[in-house]
Design a protein around this motif. Structure first.
Motif, short mmCIF file in Angstrom:
data_model
loop_
_atom_site.label_atom_id
_atom_site.label_comp_id
_atom_site.label_asym_id
_atom_site.label_seq_id
_atom_site.Cartn_x
_atom_site.Cartn_y
_atom_site.Cartn_z
N PHE A 142 32.80 -0.46 -6.17
CA PHE A 142 32.14 -0.44 -5.11
C PHE A 142 31.73 -1.25 -4.35
CE2 PHE A 142 30.54 4.35 -4.01
CZ PHE A 142 30.82 4.83 -5.16
N TYR A 143 31.22 -2.35 -5.84
CA TYR A 143 30.27 -3.60 -5.73
C TYR A 143 31.79 -4.31 -4.03
CZ TYR A 143 29.96 -8.81 -6.77
OH TYR A 143 29.42 -10.20 -6.00
N MET A 167 31.71 -9.02 -13.33
CA MET A 167 31.00 -7.39 -14.62
C MET A 167 32.10 -6.81 -14.58
SD MET A 167 30.70 -5.49 -10.89
CE MET A 167 30.18 -3.83 -10.87
N THR A 168 32.29 -5.78 -15.36
CA THR A 168 34.06 -4.37 -15.73
C THR A 168 33.50 -3.65 -15.42
OG1 THR A 168 32.96 -4.30 -17.83
CG2 THR A 168 34.14 -5.85 -17.96
N GLU A 169 34.39 -2.43 -15.71
CA GLU A 169 34.45 -1.25 -15.62
C GLU A 169 35.05 -0.75 -13.78
OE1 GLU A 169 33.22 1.34 -17.39
OE2 GLU A 169 33.11 -0.20 -18.22
N PRO A 214 32.35 0.99 -10.69
CA PRO A 214 31.58 0.37 -10.23
C PRO A 214 32.28 -0.82 -9.67
CG PRO A 214 30.90 1.06 -12.25
CD PRO A 214 32.97 1.37 -12.18
N GLU A 222 30.53 -2.24 -1.26
CA GLU A 222 29.74 -2.62 -0.93
C GLU A 222 29.03 -3.91 -0.64
OE1 GLU A 222 25.62 -0.40 -3.11
OE2 GLU A 222 27.54 -0.99 -4.07
#
Lengths: 231, 222
Positions: free
Chosen positions: A82-83, A74-76, A79, A86
């Motif tokens: 949060f990943y 993933m990128t950003e 987020p 989480e």
């Protein structure tokens, strides 16, 4: 666990947005490797090191920073944080619907502050413009924090009324460090003492203290070499 | 439920960012009132109706759109849609850690696409600049969607609901129909979302008035 093995992050060889993410990784006790991309040499700082790989890493929206966790990519920046939270420490992102909503709002606000403070460093060289942006951004943030130890330090987020750090506290700390590095007149520190106290409080967390003393926290510039203003 | 009573939303009297949020409210079956703020016409485009209230609503970070639900108040568009979804239909935000991560990443990408397409509408009047920004943004988004019905497979999630209104805006600007030719899967997704029973009912209701996409001071306003 859904994805096995060490997480891998990729970013420029600067503090930039990455040091913010490291606070979260370290507080969560996550093991990770970092692929640092060199900006290259003056005067172009072409970033060839990154651009040669950018479209060959299997990223759907190629950008820096990126995260790879087994087969998951993933990128950003937000987020990504949060990943990590989480997966490894979900209480960082809120325990009630209201708490989660407030944390997401705060993360947006802090990210906008980071952008508003960093962008002028790339486009011009007047420090006072940066400090003006910092003071404007932090006015409502400081008011929201008030005399709490951490942003969500009231009981809205949990039945447990003890003061606990959450994602926004970990995210904002590196930004405070950047602003204080510019704040040679100490006007920011005088105006927002509760913000400076928050930064110190996060730095004193055992996981963060250990991180600073490790080799995962190298002495790097805040910005990409093309920036006109560096603290 | 933690906050009782109807949600109140506040926004300009335009589609803007609010129509995106309405897709989520409506799909979740959440009841809401809307306080619309009307910017004045030329030449001043007066924002007094909002500015008079802005700092008196108890918002920590005063802005439009805002959400009020009982004693809970918040701003910031994407956090607002996550709040609504998390409370009313949590499956919209992902069921596994990976899916949650992917959905959050997609929402960021789509919000950036919305801003990239909208900002040139306010700063200049050349429609081709807007379309160029839109095509650049949608290249990887269309690739990600591929031949799936929805972004994460066969069920709608938050990014599907969020993107539909942006596609409406782009198609309204795209008089040459180049976007539709280039990204047929994206246009098909928008139609698919608009056909969802909850959305179909919304589009036919009085909660979906015929108002402009952008504020009156925008130079491009389809």
């Amino acid at each position: 666990m859904e994805s096995e093995g060490k997480i891998k992050l990729g970013y420029w060889k600067i503090r930039g947005l990455f040091r913010h993410i490291q606070y979260v990784l370290e507080y969560c006790g996550v093991e990770y490797d970092t692929k640092y991309y060199e900006a290259g040499s003056a005067p172009d700082y072409s970033g060839k090191d990154w651009f040669d790989e950018k479209f060959n890493l299997g990223l759907d929206f190629p950008n820096l920073p990126y995260l790879v966790d087994g087969d998951f990519k993933m990128t950003e920046t937000i987020p990504i944080m949060f990943y990590i939270a989480e997966k490894h420490m979900p209480e960082l992102i809120g325990e009630t619907a209201k708490g989660k909503g407030t944390i997401k709002m705060l993360m947006n606000i802090i990210h906008d502050a980071k952008m508003n403070i960093s962008k002028p460093c790339y486009s011009q060289d007047d420090k006072s413009v940066v400090m003006e942006a910092a003071e404007k951004s932090f006015e409502p943030i400081s008011k929201f924090l008030g005399d709490k130890d951490f942003f969500m330090g009231d009981t809205m987020n949990s039945d447990d009324s003890s003061q606990k750090p959450t994602l926004p506290d970990l995210y904002i700390t590196e930004l405070i460090t950047l602003v204080l590095a510019f704040d040679t007149e100490k006007t920011f520190a005088e105006k927002f003492p509760n913000i400076v106290a928050l930064q110190k409080r996060v730095h004193a967390l055992p996981e963060i203290k250990a991180f600073f003393e490790s080799d995962r926290c190298p002495d790097l510039p805040f910005f990409y070499p093309l920036a006109k203003l560096h603290p | 439920m933690e906050s009782e009573g109807m949600i109140t939303m506040g926004y300009w009297k335009i589609r803007g960012l609010f129509r995106h949020i309405q897709y989520v409210l409506e799909y979740c079956g959440a009841e809401y009132n809307t306080k619309y703020y009307e910017a004045g016409g030329p030449p001043d485009f007066c924002k007094k109706c909002w500015l008079d209230e802005k700092f008196n609503l108890g918002l920590d970070f005063p802005n439009l759109p805002y959400l009020v639900e009982g004693d809970f108040k918040m701003t910031e568009t994407v956090p607002i849609v996550f709040y609504i979804a998390e409370k009313y239909k949590p499956e919209l935000i992902g069921e596994t850690v990976k899916d949650k991560g992917t959905i959050k990443m997609l929402m960021n990408i789509l919000h950036d696409a919305k801003m990239s397409a909208t900002m040139p509408c306010y700063t200049q009047d050349d429609k081709s600049v807007v379309m160029e920004a839109a095509e650049k943004s949608f290249e990887p988004i269309s690739k990600f969607l591929g031949d799936k019905d929805f972004f994460l497979g066969d069920k709608p999630t938050l990014p599907d609901l969020y993107i539909a209104e942006l596609v409406h805006l782009i198609l309204a600007v795209d008089t040459e129909k180049t976007f539709e030719e280039k990204f047929p899967n994206i246009v098909a997704l928008q139609k698919r979302v608009d056909e969802l029973p909850e959305i179909k009912a919304f589009l036919e209701s009085d909660r979906c008035p015929d108002i402009p996409f952008n504020n009156p001071y925008a130079k491009v306003n389809p």
